[in-house]
Design an enzyme around this catalytic site. Structure first.
Site, PDB file in Angstrom:
ATOM      1  N   ARG A  40      -4.433   1.504  34.861  1.00 42.35           N
ATOM      2  CA  ARG A  40      -4.573   0.090  34.499  1.00 42.35           C
ATOM      3  C   ARG A  40      -6.024  -0.175  34.129  1.00 42.35           C
ATOM      4  O   ARG A  40      -6.923  -0.007  34.939  1.00 42.35           O
ATOM      5  CB  ARG A  40      -4.164  -0.818  35.671  1.00 42.35           C
ATOM      6  CG  ARG A  40      -4.187  -2.307  35.301  1.00 42.35           C
ATOM      7  CD  ARG A  40      -3.679  -3.170  36.433  1.00 42.35           C
ATOM      8  NE  ARG A  40      -4.684  -3.363  37.470  1.00 42.35           N
ATOM      9  CZ  ARG A  40      -4.452  -3.955  38.644  1.00 42.35           C
ATOM     10  NH1 ARG A  40      -3.240  -4.378  38.945  1.00 42.35           N
ATOM     11  NH2 ARG A  40      -5.407  -4.098  39.536  1.00 42.35           N
ATOM     12  N   SER A 109       6.484  -6.328  36.833  1.00 42.54           N
ATOM     13  CA  SER A 109       5.954  -7.168  37.906  1.00 42.54           C
ATOM     14  C   SER A 109       6.807  -8.416  38.060  1.00 42.54           C
ATOM     15  O   SER A 109       7.139  -9.071  37.063  1.00 42.54           O
ATOM     16  CB  SER A 109       4.516  -7.592  37.588  1.00 42.54           C
ATOM     17  OG  SER A 109       3.664  -6.472  37.518  1.00 42.54           O
ATOM     18  N   LYS A 138      -7.494  -8.281  41.032  1.00 42.96           N
ATOM     19  CA  LYS A 138      -6.783  -9.003  39.981  1.00 42.96           C
ATOM     20  C   LYS A 138      -7.020 -10.496  40.188  1.00 42.96           C
ATOM     21  O   LYS A 138      -6.213 -11.194  40.787  1.00 42.96           O
ATOM     22  CB  LYS A 138      -5.291  -8.662  40.022  1.00 42.96           C
ATOM     23  CG  LYS A 138      -4.600  -8.943  38.701  1.00 42.96           C
ATOM     24  CD  LYS A 138      -3.191  -8.393  38.680  1.00 42.96           C
ATOM     25  CE  LYS A 138      -2.568  -8.667  37.320  1.00 42.96           C
ATOM     26  NZ  LYS A 138      -1.152  -8.314  37.267  1.00 42.96           N
TER      27      LYS A 138
END
Length: 211
Positions: A40, A109, A138
């Protein structure tokens, strides 16, 4: 039949991995017991994702640990990655499945029971549920759901689930009690002085809880 083990799912973070780097962090963490690795990097270009992905594939070769690419379908296809993970604001899951074909693992998600109920198991192979806790990795995350929220969402999800968002080895008990199949960790491994030892400690706790 797709085979994957969500129990200790490492999500790589370029900043947290620091001078050790994402590739070496992943290699060490897999030696310590990580069962899936996700690349990511929201700031990377597709070309950069492909370059890092190639290095990760080489580092993970022979381990049997799947490499999942976050969000970038083009990079996932170019790499022939094991999987792709997308969020609710990314490309639609049905479109992703169409682009990557039937064999690639597709993760999604989900943050609410309603989103979990909408999951199509012919398209999605697993869901990432969270954030369980607030997390600095995040900053734009949704409202934390806690273990009760995790359990409610797992209960209605038609595919296996992994818990994400501030989870660490000490949370293995309540995560598995909620019905999730594993923990997705970031800072619990990335940026630790010894990623192998950090991963091994979590893997041992997961094994203890499962017994």
């Amino acid at each position: 039949m797709k085979r994957f083990d969500l129990s200790l799912y490492l999500v790589l973070d370029r900043d947290l991995c620091g001078s050790l780097g994402m590739v070496e962090t992943a290699r060490l963490a897999v030696s310590g017991g990580v069962t899936m690795v996700q690349l990511r990097d929201k700031l990377a270009t597709t070309e950069e994702m492909i370059a890092t992905g190639r290095a990760l594939k080489s580092a993970l070769a022979g381990s049997g640990v799947p490499l999942i690419i976050n969000d970038d379908v083009e990079a996932a296809v170019a790499l022939a990655a094991d999987g792709i993970h997308v969020g609710q604001d990314d490309l639609a899951a049905a479109t992703v499945r169409q682009r990557v074909g039937p064999e690639m693992i597709v993760g999604l998600s989900v943050e609410t029971e309603e989103l979990a109920r909408r999951v199509d198991p012919s398209t999605i192979d697993y869901v990432g549920i969270g954030p369980v806790f607030a997390t600095a990795t995040k900053p734009d995350h949704k409202e934390p759901i806690g273990f009760d929220g995790l359990a409610r969402i797992v209960a209605v999800a038609p595919v296996p689930a992994v818990a994400i968002g501030g989870v660490k080895g000490a949370h293995a008990g309540p995560v598995f009690a909620a019905g999730a199949k594993g923990l997705a960790v970031v800072s619990a491994v990335c940026g630790q002085p010894d990623p192998m030892a950090a991963a091994r400690s979590i893997a041992e706790e997961i094994e203890r809880v499962r017994r």
